[in-house]
Design an enzyme around this catalytic site. Structure first.
Site, PDB file in Angstrom:
ATOM      1  N   ASP A  49       1.068  -1.090   0.130  1.00 43.28           N
ATOM      2  CA  ASP A  49       0.203   0.059  -0.235  1.00 43.28           C
ATOM      3  C   ASP A  49       0.997   1.465  -0.145  1.00 43.28           C
ATOM      4  OD1 ASP A  49      -2.025   1.522   0.570  1.00 43.28           O
ATOM      5  OD2 ASP A  49      -3.077   0.064   1.214  1.00 43.28           O
ATOM      6  N   HIS A  51       2.185   2.144  -3.558  1.00 42.88           N
ATOM      7  CA  HIS A  51       1.254   3.054  -3.743  1.00 42.88           C
ATOM      8  C   HIS A  51       1.956   4.544  -4.235  1.00 42.88           C
ATOM      9  CE1 HIS A  51      -2.563  -0.010  -3.141  1.00 42.88           C
ATOM     10  NE2 HIS A  51      -1.659  -0.716  -3.543  1.00 42.88           N
TER      11      HIS A  51
END
Length: 403
Positions: free
Chosen positions: A239, A262
């Site tokens: 993430d 991310h």
């Protein structure tokens, strides 16, 4: 710049400067070596967890030994150290509470703390595995935290439901004057490190490792905190490498490597009706390799208004390689909602290197672009798209500015 759920990014400066992107298939990452603090530094009283019957066998629960060592150290009238020697120590859950008497508390870890292998303990732990609360003058130095999140990830990937949210590996709450140095976190169930409600925190030379497919495993999350610095971190996760939540101010991130992951994100903001803003954030010298995003600001795309905002942000001197979405401001963020309660969302393509998707009712303003060189797929021209965004551009810009 101001941001809220469907609210503006306006009035204050957001600068993206001196960034580069190129497509390469292989990258060599430098590994950072760090020197750990001595367990007996500065004449502190030392409380070895083995003296409280902790066993470095990776099976016997050392939670009670850690609690006893902490309790004794916290009562010490002088600075004190809780020492975890080499070896594997199984820890079901540990909560370290202050305030402490001696003014400075150190947790020196030379070994590895290992979480339960299954995820059934997550709910009973309250969503956190190791937590420090109201501990001013805290140092956590060295060692490895193994969250053993594989079972939970598999449950979530199966899509059958019934999976707990998971546990954050290390959470620091309501504390001041904190140093986290040379800590390695692997395979956290949920977030690796969370800093919440703190002031004056330095995260130095952290190493965070989890597969790119591991869900919701943000590397370092900061919210409701001020005067936080993150330097020299190497983050590989599933993430956001670093996520910035509501109520954060005076955050500086320097020389961080990110990927997979991310990217570095401010937000998402505006999910709740009452939220604090984010201001005075600088990200300098970050390197992104194979990430989904680079530098991102995201707010929920809902009709309801929030008091959240973003202003005084500088992203500078970034290097990007094989990054799908290098620079994004997205005021239409609405994941996993099927469009319910969210306006129409613009699509993104990897050829779009700079994307400012702002609110029509209160557009973004005060944006600045300077000396950006981003290419797509081995040199093809990249694109920039702007909706309801205003600002200035200077220097060499590839792609050309859409402001």
């Amino acid at each position: 710049m101001s941001v809220a759920s469907s609210d503006p990014i306006s009035d204050n400066l957001v600068v993206f400067s001196r960034m580069a992107l190129c497509s390469v298939s292989r990258v060599v990452l430098l590994l950072l070596c760090c020197m750990h603090l001595s367990a007996a530094a500065a004449g502190a009283a030392v409380y070895n967890v083995e003296s409280y019957d902790a066993r470095p066998d990776g099976r016997t629960d050392a939670s009670r030994a850690l609690a006893s060592a902490w309790s004794a150290a916290c009562r010490s009238p002088e600075p004190a150290t809780v020492y975890v020697p080499d070896g594997e120590f199984f820890v079901s859950h540990s909560a370290f509470a202050g305030p402490c008497s001696g003014g400075r508390m150190t947790v020196q870890i030379d070994g590895t703390l290992v979480a339960p292998s299954g995820y059934t303990g997550s709910a009973s732990s309250g969503g956190e595995w190791i937590v420090f609360d109201h501990v001013d003058g805290l140092t956590v130095s060295g060692g490895t935290l193994d969250g053993r999140g594989e079972s939970l990830w598999a449950c979530k990937a199966a899509g059958h439901g019934g999976c707990p949210d998971g546990a954050t590996s290390m959470k620091v709450l309501n504390s001041r004057d904190v140093v986290i140095s040379g800590v390695k976190s692997v395979n956290s169930e949920l977030y690796h490190v969370v800093i919440d409600g703190c002031e004056g925190v330095a995260v130095q030379d952290a190493r965070i490792v989890a597969p790119g497919s591991s869900p919701n495993t943000d590397g370092i999350h900061v919210q409701s905190s001020s005067a936080v610095t993150i330097t020299g971190a190497s983050i590989q996760t599933g993430d956001d490498c670093i996520s910035v939540g509501p109520g954060t101010s005076n955050l500086r991130v320097e020389h961080v490597s990110c990927g997979p992951g991310h990217g570095i994100s401010i937000g998402s903001l505006g999910k709740e009706s009452e939220e604090g803003g984010v201001e005075n954030v600088t990200v300098s010298g970050a390197a992104f390799v194979g990430t989904e995003n680079g530098l991102r600001i995201k707010t929920w795309g809902r009709a309801a208004r929030s008091g959240a905002y973003v202003r005084g942000v500088v992203f500078e001197h970034a290097l990007m390689r094989d990054v799908s979405n290098p620079i994004i401001i997205d005021q239409s963020y609405c994941p996993n909602d099927g469009g319910q309660g969210c306006p129409h969302q613009g699509s993104s393509a990897s050829q779009v290197a700079v994307k400012f998707d702002c609110s029509a009712s209160k557009p973004c303003s005060g944006l600045g672009l300077q000396d950006i060189k981003l290419t797509f797929d081995g040199g093809k021209p990249a694109e920039a798209t702007c909706q309801h965004a205003d600002g200035t551009a200077s220097g060499v810009l590839m792609p050309p500015s859409c402001l």
